[in-house]
Scaffold this motif. Structure first.
Motif, PDB file in Angstrom:
ATOM      1  N   ALA A 121     -26.619 -22.387 -24.401  1.00  0.00           N
ATOM      2  CA  ALA A 121     -27.887 -21.660 -24.287  1.00  0.00           C
ATOM      3  C   ALA A 121     -28.961 -22.263 -25.182  1.00  0.00           C
ATOM      4  O   ALA A 121     -30.142 -22.311 -24.807  1.00  0.00           O
ATOM      5  CB  ALA A 121     -27.666 -20.189 -24.636  1.00  0.00           C
ATOM      6  N   SER A 125     -32.499 -23.449 -23.799  1.00  0.00           N
ATOM      7  CA  SER A 125     -33.697 -22.813 -24.363  1.00  0.00           C
ATOM      8  C   SER A 125     -34.635 -23.847 -24.978  1.00  0.00           C
ATOM      9  O   SER A 125     -35.853 -23.659 -24.996  1.00  0.00           O
ATOM     10  CB  SER A 125     -33.298 -21.788 -25.430  1.00  0.00           C
ATOM     11  N   TRP A 127     -35.098 -26.790 -23.716  1.00  0.00           N
ATOM     12  CA  TRP A 127     -35.810 -27.358 -22.570  1.00  0.00           C
ATOM     13  C   TRP A 127     -36.819 -26.381 -21.990  1.00  0.00           C
ATOM     14  O   TRP A 127     -37.841 -26.796 -21.441  1.00  0.00           O
ATOM     15  CB  TRP A 127     -34.809 -27.743 -21.469  1.00  0.00           C
ATOM     16  N   LEU A 128     -36.518 -25.094 -22.081  1.00  0.00           N
ATOM     17  CA  LEU A 128     -37.383 -24.054 -21.517  1.00  0.00           C
ATOM     18  C   LEU A 128     -37.757 -23.065 -22.620  1.00  0.00           C
ATOM     19  O   LEU A 128     -37.198 -21.966 -22.717  1.00  0.00           O
ATOM     20  CB  LEU A 128     -36.649 -23.320 -20.378  1.00  0.00           C
ATOM     21  N   GLY A 130     -39.117 -20.221 -24.973  1.00  0.00           N
ATOM     22  CA  GLY A 130     -39.522 -18.855 -24.661  1.00  0.00           C
ATOM     23  C   GLY A 130     -38.497 -18.068 -23.882  1.00  0.00           C
ATOM     24  O   GLY A 130     -38.575 -16.843 -23.799  1.00  0.00           O
ATOM     25  N   THR A 131     -37.505 -18.767 -23.295  1.00  0.00           N
ATOM     26  CA  THR A 131     -36.452 -18.050 -22.563  1.00  0.00           C
ATOM     27  C   THR A 131     -35.394 -17.576 -23.543  1.00  0.00           C
ATOM     28  O   THR A 131     -35.002 -18.319 -24.443  1.00  0.00           O
ATOM     29  CB  THR A 131     -35.811 -18.948 -21.491  1.00  0.00           C
ATOM     30  N   PRO A 132     -34.932 -16.330 -23.410  1.00  0.00           N
ATOM     31  CA  PRO A 132     -33.959 -15.793 -24.370  1.00  0.00           C
ATOM     32  C   PRO A 132     -32.591 -16.445 -24.223  1.00  0.00           C
ATOM     33  O   PRO A 132     -32.083 -16.602 -23.110  1.00  0.00           O
ATOM     34  CB  PRO A 132     -33.905 -14.304 -24.019  1.00  0.00           C
ATOM     35  N   GLU A 133     -31.995 -16.808 -25.358  1.00  0.00           N
ATOM     36  CA  GLU A 133     -30.694 -17.456 -25.327  1.00  0.00           C
ATOM     37  C   GLU A 133     -29.616 -16.545 -24.743  1.00  0.00           C
ATOM     38  O   GLU A 133     -28.749 -17.005 -24.000  1.00  0.00           O
ATOM     39  CB  GLU A 133     -30.300 -17.884 -26.753  1.00  0.00           C
ATOM     40  N   TRP A 134     -29.669 -15.248 -25.084  1.00  0.00           N
ATOM     41  CA  TRP A 134     -28.621 -14.341 -24.618  1.00  0.00           C
ATOM     42  C   TRP A 134     -28.585 -14.277 -23.090  1.00  0.00           C
ATOM     43  O   TRP A 134     -27.511 -14.115 -22.498  1.00  0.00           O
ATOM     44  CB  TRP A 134     -28.802 -12.943 -25.212  1.00  0.00           C
ATOM     45  N   ALA A 135     -29.759 -14.425 -22.451  1.00  0.00           N
ATOM     46  CA  ALA A 135     -29.804 -14.368 -20.987  1.00  0.00           C
ATOM     47  C   ALA A 135     -29.101 -15.574 -20.374  1.00  0.00           C
ATOM     48  O   ALA A 135     -28.397 -15.456 -19.357  1.00  0.00           O
ATOM     49  CB  ALA A 135     -31.251 -14.303 -20.511  1.00  0.00           C
ATOM     50  N   TRP A 136     -29.265 -16.745 -21.003  1.00  0.00           N
ATOM     51  CA  TRP A 136     -28.579 -17.939 -20.515  1.00  0.00           C
ATOM     52  C   TRP A 136     -27.070 -17.814 -20.694  1.00  0.00           C
ATOM     53  O   TRP A 136     -26.292 -18.183 -19.809  1.00  0.00           O
ATOM     54  CB  TRP A 136     -29.088 -19.195 -21.240  1.00  0.00           C
TER      55      TRP A 136
END
Length: 461
Positions: A121, A125, A127-128, A130-136
């Protein structure tokens, strides 16, 4: 002689599980299983501590691992089982030993699933932003839980292609590295031996730290003996995997460490911050190569997640089948222990949540508790092999398709090596707490397993 509930199976196999893994799956699992996330991610700290002598550290621990794999291969070829070393420990030592080895390894694998999910994750994150690590992590967990809930051949296909990519990437890395060292890679100058002059920069203490780091980088090799029970030809699969273990460890682990410390100064900050493989490729100045290696690291982490969910579910299934766990975990549907898959995945995701909720106490305690589990498992393997080999020679010599080298001397050498690693762990403050925490868990499980063994023996009397 200890009794075992595993001996009632024909040929020692698990009758309820499917046999959907083809030989190509097993061969690639064996090949790719050597190239774990620990090699790509964890070797940087070892290099920073040991310097160029990390090659010696990986060679020493590699010899120990080869001996362990040979012992495990001998037993797994004679008694194929999804319980692998847990089933062998029960057969050789007693039910309490199988209980202890199996459940401690289950905790290790499930926690590793969470750790690998967190590592994967972090890469995505990055690479992207702002995306939450827990969601990945949740996404990866759902994907691989789903993969393992389906037919075992799906797990085999995922691992086949994951392993193919890892093997291809590290082979290309080794080729480019050797060409650069020889001075025949266009656009690069050979470093010669300039980075190797200070071979032991931190003395023997640094070598010890590197040795301990290298021992735990080899984790994951046991999966092939678990998977073999669900292959078309378990005995042939195990024998082939074990017999090629030596050159795989020498090439992928020791070879890549030699290339890295030759190309990159051991004290370069990038070795730890970016990872040794990315640092080496950046040193060569190959455009985009470092970022491409990050993709390979991500694949290695995802592959480890997939393999560890599989391994944890099969260990749990085997334990329950032998009467050593909640019966619900042993339910098989479509040749897959789906409740065990779900339980292992949930435990792994719970570890991820703990890393956010209680990073400084509960999660840290959990990490320390699993720190030396692999060493405890190796001891169970060695002791089991010492006892089962004599029994096999006496009762079923035809089952010895794989034989431990120079038995029993090299088995005793391996046990001495494991004892030495324990002593080294006790000397280092960072690993001492792991040793004691793991020891506490092993003690609790051993007492519980022995109590269960006595209760069951009383009921059968």
């Amino acid at each position: 002689m200890p009794t075992s509930t595993t001996t009632g199976k024909p040929s020692g196999t698990d009758a309820s599980l499917s046999h959907g893994l083809k030989q190509r799956h097993l061969s690639m699992i064996a090949l790719g299983g050597v190239i774990g996330a620990g090699l790509f991610v964890g070797s940087g700290a070892g290099i920073a501590a040991a310097g160029p002598s990390i090659v010696v550290a990986y060679a020493l621990s590699g010899v120990l691992v080869m001996l362990v794999m040979r012992m495990l291969g001998e037993m797994s070829a004679a008694y194929p089982s999804s319980g692998s070393f847990s089933a062998h420990a029960e057969r050789a030592i007693g039910p309490w030993a199988g209980f202890t080895a199996g459940w401690s390894f289950w905790v290790l694998l499930c926690t590793a699933v969470g750790l690998e999910g967190i590592g994967a994750a972090k890469i995505v994150s990055g690479w992207l932003p702002g995306t939450p690590e827990w969601a990945w992590v949740a996404l990866f967990m759902v994907v691989f839980c789903g993969t393992n809930l389906a037919a075992v051949k799906n797990f085999g296909e995922f691992e086949f292609w994951f392993a193919a990519l890892k093997v291809g990437a590290i082979t290309l890395f080794l080729v480019l590295g050797v060409l650069a060292i020889l001075g025949i890679l266009p656009g690069t100058d050979s470093p010669g031996a300039s980075h190797l002059t200070d071979f032991l920069p931190n003395g023997g203490e640094g070598l010890v730290i590197g040795l301990l780091a290298s021992v735990f980088a080899y984790g994951g090799l046991e999966t092939v003996t678990i998977a073999a029970a669900e292959s078309e030809n378990p005995v042939q699969g195990v024998a082939s995997a074990v017999r090629t273990a030596m050159w795989r460890i020498a090439l992928f682990y020791i070879g890549s460490m030699a290339v890295i410390v030759t190309l990159v100064p051991w004290d370069s900050k990038e070795v730890v911050e970016k990872g040794p493989y990315v640092a080496a490729l950046d040193e060569l100045g190959i455009p985009g190569a470092g970022q491409l290696m990050n993709v390979v690291v991500l694949v290695a982490l995802l592959s480890a997640m997939n393999a560890n969910i599989y391994g944890a579910s099969r260990i749990a299934y085997s334990l329950v089948e032998r009467g050593q766990g909640p019966k619900g975990l042993g339910r098989v549907s479509g040749g897959v222990p789906r409740i065990a898959v779900l339980a292992s995945s949930v435990f792994g995701f719970l570890c991820v949540l703990l890393s956010y909720w209680r990073p400084d106490d509960v999660f840290a305690w959990l990490l320390n508790m699993i720190g030396a589990v692999i060493l405890a498992v190796w001891i169970f393997i060695a002791v089991s092999q010492l006892r089962l080999r004599r029994r096999l020679e006496r009762e079923a010599p035809e089952k010895l398709a794989v034989r431990m080298w120079a038995f029993p001397w090299l088995t005793w050498v391996a046990l001495a090596g494991m004892a030495a690693v324990f002593v080294l762990m006790a000397r280092e403050p960072d690993t001492r707490v792991q040793l004691y925490s793991t020891g506490g868990m092993i003690l609790v499980l051993s007492v519980a397993g022995y109590a269960w063994q006595r209760v069951r023996a009383g009921r059968q009397a």
